[in-house]
Scaffold this active site. Structure first.
Site, PDB file in Angstrom:
ATOM      1  N   GLU A  42     -10.151   5.693   7.000  1.00 49.51           N
ATOM      2  CA  GLU A  42      -8.742   6.055   7.114  1.00 49.51           C
ATOM      3  C   GLU A  42      -8.364   7.400   6.476  1.00 49.51           C
ATOM      4  O   GLU A  42      -7.533   8.126   7.021  1.00 49.51           O
ATOM      5  CB  GLU A  42      -7.874   4.947   6.483  1.00 49.51           C
ATOM      6  N   ARG A  77       0.837  -1.204   0.000  1.00 47.83           N
ATOM      7  CA  ARG A  77       0.000   0.000   0.000  1.00 47.83           C
ATOM      8  C   ARG A  77       0.873   1.256   0.000  1.00 47.83           C
ATOM      9  O   ARG A  77       0.493   2.279  -0.582  1.00 47.83           O
ATOM     10  CB  ARG A  77      -0.992  -0.003   1.171  1.00 47.83           C
TER      11      ARG A  77
HETATM   12  N1  MTE Z   1     -12.783   5.137  14.195  1.00 48.07           N
HETATM   13  C1  MTE Z   1     -12.976   4.752  15.473  1.00 48.07           C
HETATM   14  N2  MTE Z   1     -13.786   5.489  16.261  1.00 48.07           N
HETATM   15  N3  MTE Z   1     -12.342   3.660  15.975  1.00 48.07           N
HETATM   16  C2  MTE Z   1     -11.490   2.900  15.209  1.00 48.07           C
HETATM   17  O1  MTE Z   1     -10.935   1.916  15.684  1.00 48.07           O
HETATM   18  N4  MTE Z   1     -10.425   2.600  13.002  1.00 48.07           N
HETATM   19  C3  MTE Z   1     -10.008   3.244  11.760  1.00 48.07           C
HETATM   20  C4  MTE Z   1     -11.172   3.994  11.130  1.00 48.07           C
HETATM   21  N5  MTE Z   1     -11.826   4.834  12.096  1.00 48.07           N
HETATM   22  C5  MTE Z   1     -11.265   3.298  13.851  1.00 48.07           C
HETATM   23  C6  MTE Z   1     -11.971   4.440  13.386  1.00 48.07           C
HETATM   24  C7  MTE Z   1      -9.486   2.293  10.789  1.00 48.07           C
HETATM   25  S1  MTE Z   1      -7.868   1.816  10.893  1.00 48.07           S
HETATM   26  C8  MTE Z   1     -10.256   1.768   9.799  1.00 48.07           C
HETATM   27  S2  MTE Z   1      -9.632   0.715   8.641  1.00 48.07           S
HETATM   28  C9  MTE Z   1     -11.675   2.130   9.689  1.00 48.07           C
HETATM   29  O2  MTE Z   1     -12.117   3.033  10.697  1.00 48.07           O
HETATM   30  C10 MTE Z   1     -12.514   0.852   9.777  1.00 48.07           C
HETATM   31  O3  MTE Z   1     -13.862   1.119   9.736  1.00 48.07           O
HETATM   32  P1  MTE Z   1     -14.647   1.372   8.353  1.00 48.07           P
HETATM   33  O4  MTE Z   1     -14.185   0.334   7.418  1.00 48.07           O
HETATM   34  O5  MTE Z   1     -16.056   1.215   8.772  1.00 48.07           O
HETATM   35  O6  MTE Z   1     -14.299   2.757   7.909  1.00 48.07           O
HETATM   36  N1  HPA Z   2      -5.971  -2.619   4.524  1.00 53.72           N
HETATM   37  C1  HPA Z   2      -6.144  -3.167   5.733  1.00 53.72           C
HETATM   38  N2  HPA Z   2      -5.933  -4.431   5.984  1.00 53.72           N
HETATM   39  C2  HPA Z   2      -5.506  -5.207   4.984  1.00 53.72           C
HETATM   40  C3  HPA Z   2      -5.302  -4.702   3.706  1.00 53.72           C
HETATM   41  C4  HPA Z   2      -5.546  -3.341   3.462  1.00 53.72           C
HETATM   42  O1  HPA Z   2      -5.381  -2.827   2.345  1.00 53.72           O
HETATM   43  N3  HPA Z   2      -4.861  -5.711   2.926  1.00 53.72           N
HETATM   44  C5  HPA Z   2      -4.810  -6.785   3.734  1.00 53.72           C
HETATM   45  N4  HPA Z   2      -5.192  -6.495   4.980  1.00 53.72           N
HETATM   46 MO1  MOS Z   3      -7.511  -0.123   9.346  1.00 53.79          MO
HETATM   47  S1  MOS Z   3      -5.455   0.111   9.480  1.00 53.79           S
HETATM   48  O1  MOS Z   3      -7.363  -0.950   7.775  1.00 53.79           O
HETATM   49  O2  MOS Z   3      -7.757  -1.393  10.470  1.00 53.79           O
END
Ligand code: MTE
Ligand code: HPA
Ligand code: MOS
Length: 766
Positions: free
Chosen positions: A717, A313
């Protein structure tokens, strides 16, 4: 009342009152059956050593101890590595300070923690590698290096009018979720285990425990109602706790809870990858990139964990929003005697983006231009210069619109002049400003993870709807958004929809809730299930009432066919009495994506998220102290499912990113001991670190061109990357000391200490 009332609305998080009143149940709050025992982990006090002997006599005799386990008590695989081996539960050789070596079950957590301290372990210490430089020198890697190449980078650099060389570091980051790592295992009959784990990945928890116990996956059920934050730290790092907890439960035949304290969690688990890179860039008089040559190394810790995907990534985000037609990048995955570094919001993408942002900032400073101008000039275009370095055509580019709008709405140009004036009038306090763009690709970079399942029931007596998916609620609001999508699809009020705990026996083979794709994937799978139930209902109504048309509208608690209208509850009851199925599973797999890793070519992402941020900071040049004065963010959430929740993600993500780039610093001693293992030595942003003025807006014209739920875009993210603006604003403030004649040299995190060092080295050149 119109149908849209459930969606695109600022509906509170489904657990918000429970969160603040303490009624939300986390793993540690689940009622414990009589006889529950409590675990603690004994871990290595050496970063690299042969373990000559573990003497647990005093541990076993310690008050309240019921049992101890070592590697001998593992019937199956002694490893919790998700993709590759390398993460032993209890190793033969200690590879990092904090690596688990044995565990204890006792009648209370306090007694278990006391007991593990009584172990007598003799070690034979080995040489420790604890930084990237040393790992590179010794060729210590967790996986083979990557090399990507597009165009003729070296030739183009040679031919360029201007060239720059440099190096750059970004630091690690501790996840510091409010809820720490915890697991709770309840044994059942037939060696079945019910595992409650604070994890982003219940399915892999199940599979890993099955392998550790040498049992079938159908004997292990993992359940997660919510977690108190994961941020990537619970995508794989939760496995070792769930595995040890279940091993203790197996040995004692009792329910066992394993909850580690904050210091131990920081010591035992991996964090964000630090990155070190060197670059050589060629550019023209306008600051447009001609060629780029990069060598990028990351600190992976002892094992691959997710480092392969993370570094991939990084390579996929080296461009951020810029068209780079000639690029060579070598990528090394360094093995060090530190906890295995892992997923952290941005997943390596943000580290790649910082590399190019640092380069473009230096290019602009070299040409003595406003970096905003040079950034804009390098943007991907709409009809040409729209192919990424991995061959994907960008079809949804809105960065110009967002960037230009933000420059205006934040008064960037006027404020830049005001800052110039301020700096000329103030000797010790300097201000800086920067605007940066964000472009972030959405989809798991590991292709097969782009799938999801769901299970939907509608109950016949009252028409209430019960939903399970693979989504983990980690505070980001996915349960709320899935409920909103379901309410809109069924034309029901939210109170009739329940999204319940995520369980491996309800929806199997799920992917981690990660890659910002949770709602995109699981929301779509849920809608697929509802559509199947609706199909059953339509067939029934058409058959019974002899209707021809397929048109049907679900809204305001009514189901309207052409020529016949039902109350939802009445239709459901009637369908039940006529033996129509009111339950269905659903499935979704992301369309369009494909990627050839070897050729580093294809379309790895379904779509891109965009954003931009302007930060204004103030630094004290005598102490390095700094303050964020104002932040303006314009961020693309597509057609937002819940603007309030998206705003929360954008604000929270920004501050977490600002922590990564300005104050959070993970430090090790030369012997591999981590020294920043508690809130007293590791500083995360708090309320006071919020910008004084914080203007956050969702891009009103946003929509997703792709077929994503509600035409929305995730805000998981990408908002973290808006914080890059803080770092470059600090650099701008430092630059003002030399009247912008000399480009400052500073690595991330820009702590007061680093700021001061950068100022001193700049002053030495004046
Ligand atoms: N927001 C909160 N409140 N708590 C979390 O742990 N994780 C982040 C983001 N926002 C997180 C967060 C990360 S690393 C990811 S990948 C995404 O939320 C995962 O949730 P989503 O796929 O629903 O966006
Ligand atoms: N994001 C988070 N987790 C993962 C990914 C990614 O792109 N690929 C494999 N695990
Ligand atoms: Mo988020 S780093 O893909 O849990």
């Amino acid at each position: 009342m119109n149908k849209e009332i459930f969606i695109n609305q600022e509906i509170p998080h489904e657990s918000s009152t429970k969160h603040v009143s303490g009624q939300a149940q986390y793993t540690d709050d689940i009622s414990e059956p009589l006889g529950t025992l409590y675990g603690a982990i004994g871990w290595s006090k050496r970063a690299h050593a042969i373990i000559k002997k573990i003497n647990l006599e005093e541990v076993i005799k310690s008050e309240g101890v019921v049992s101890v386990i070592t590697s001998k008590d593992i019937p199956g695989r002694n490893d919790v590595g998700p993709v590759y081996d390398g993460d032993p539960i209890f190793p033969k050789k200690a590879e990092y300070f904090g690596q688990p070596l044995f565990a204890v079950a006792a009648i209370s957590t306090e007694l278990a923690r006391k007991a593990v301290l009584k172990a007598k372990i003799s070690y034979k210490s080995l040489k420790v590698i604890n930084n990237i430089q040393e790992a590179l020198k010794k060729k210590s890697f967790v996986l083979k290096e990557n090399k990507i190449r597009k165009g003729e980078p070296l030739k183009k650099i040679n031919e360029s009018r201007y060239k720059l060389k440099g190096k750059f570091t970004t630091g690690s980051q501790e996840h510091f979720a409010l809820e720490g790592h915890v697991a709770f295992t309840v044994p059942g009959e037939d060696n079945d285990y019910k595992v409650y784990s604070s994890t982003q990945h219940p399915s892999e928890t199940q599979q890993i425990i099955a392998k550790v116990l040498n049992q079938k996956s159908n004997t292990i059920t993992v359940e997660v109602r919510r977690i108190g934050g994961g941020f990537g730290g619970k995508e794989t790092q939760s496995f070792i706790f769930a595995a040890i907890c279940t091993l203790l439960s197996k040995k004692t035949k009792c329910p066992v809870k394993l909850r580690v304290d904050r210091d131990e969690e920081i010591i035992i688990t991996g964090k964000r990858h630090d990155f070190f890179s060197t670059y050589e860039v060629g550019f023209d008089e306008l600051g447009v990139f001609q060629g780029l040559n990069l060598k990028i190394s990351s600190k992976c810790g002892i094992s691959p964990d997710l480092s392969g995907a993370i570094n991939q990534r990084t390579l996929l985000h080296l461009d951020n929003a810029y068209c780079i037609e000639n690029i060579l990048a070598e990528n090394y995955l360094c093995k060090t005697n530190t906890a295995s570094n892992t997923a952290f919001r941005g997943f390596g993408g943000n580290q790649g983006m910082m590399i190019i942002e640092n380069i473009i900032d230096n290019v602009a400073r070299h040409l003595k231009k406003d970096p905003a101008e040079i950034r804009r000039r390098n943007f991907y275009q709409n009809y040409k210069k729209n192919i990424t370095h991995y061959g994907m055509k960008i079809e949804d580019n809105v960065i110009h619109a967002i960037f230009d709008k933000l420059i205006k709405s934040s008064n960037y140009k006027r404020r830049r002049l005001e800052i110039k004036k301020f700096n000329s009038e103030n000797k010790y306090i300097k201000k800086g400003i920067a605007i940066i763009p964000v472009k972030f690709g959405i989809s798991f970079t590991t292709m097969h993870l782009n799938q999801a399942g769901a299970l939907v029931h509608i109950y016949c007596n009252d028409g209430s709807c019960h939903i399970n998916t693979g989504a983990i609620e980690m505070g980001q609001g996915t349960y709320t958004k899935i409920a909103q999508l379901a309410a809109a699809e069924l034309g029901l009020p939210l109170k009739k929809i329940k999204v319940s705990a995520t369980r491996t026996d309800k929806v199997p083979n799920t992917s981690a809730s990660a890659a910002s794709s949770t709602t995109d994937l699981n929301g779509a799978a849920m809608l697929d299930a509802i559509k199947k139930i609706k199909r059953n209902l339509s067939q029934f109504v058409k058959r019974k009432y002899k209707l021809k048309s397929d048109d049907v509208i679900y809204e305001n608690g009514l189901v309207k066919f052409k020529g016949k209208k039902f109350k939802f509850n009445k239709l459901i009851k009637e369908a039940y009495l006529n033996r129509v199925s009111l339950s269905s599973s659903g499935f979704y797999s992301t369309p369009k994506i494909r990627f050839n890793l070897k050729k580093f070519y294809g379309r790895p992402f379904l779509y891109f998220c965009y954003g931009a941020a302007v930060s204004e900071v103030l630094i004290d040049t005598l102490t390095g102290e700094n303050k964020i004065l104002q932040v303006d963010i314009l961020h693309d959430a597509g057609k937002a499912i819940n603007p309030a929740i998206e705003l929360g993600q954008i604000e929270g993500g920004f501050l977490q990113g600002a922590g990564w780039l300005t104050m959070e610093e993970v430090k090790w001693k030369a012997n591999g001991t981590i020294t920043t293992h508690s809130p007293s030595t590791y500083k995360i942003p708090a309320v006071n670190d919020m910008p004084e003025k914080f203007n956050v807006e969702i891009f009103k014209d946003g929509k997703n061109n792709e077929n994503v739920v509600n035409k929305s875009k995730t805000t998981g993210e990408p908002p973290l990357m808006n914080a890059m603006s803080v770092f470059f604003a600090i650099k701008d403030a430092i630059s003002s000391i030399g009247n912008h004649d000399i480009s400052p040299v500073i690595d991330a995190p820009a702590t007061p200490e680093k700021i001061l060092m950068s100022i001193n080295s700049l002053k030495a050149k004046l």
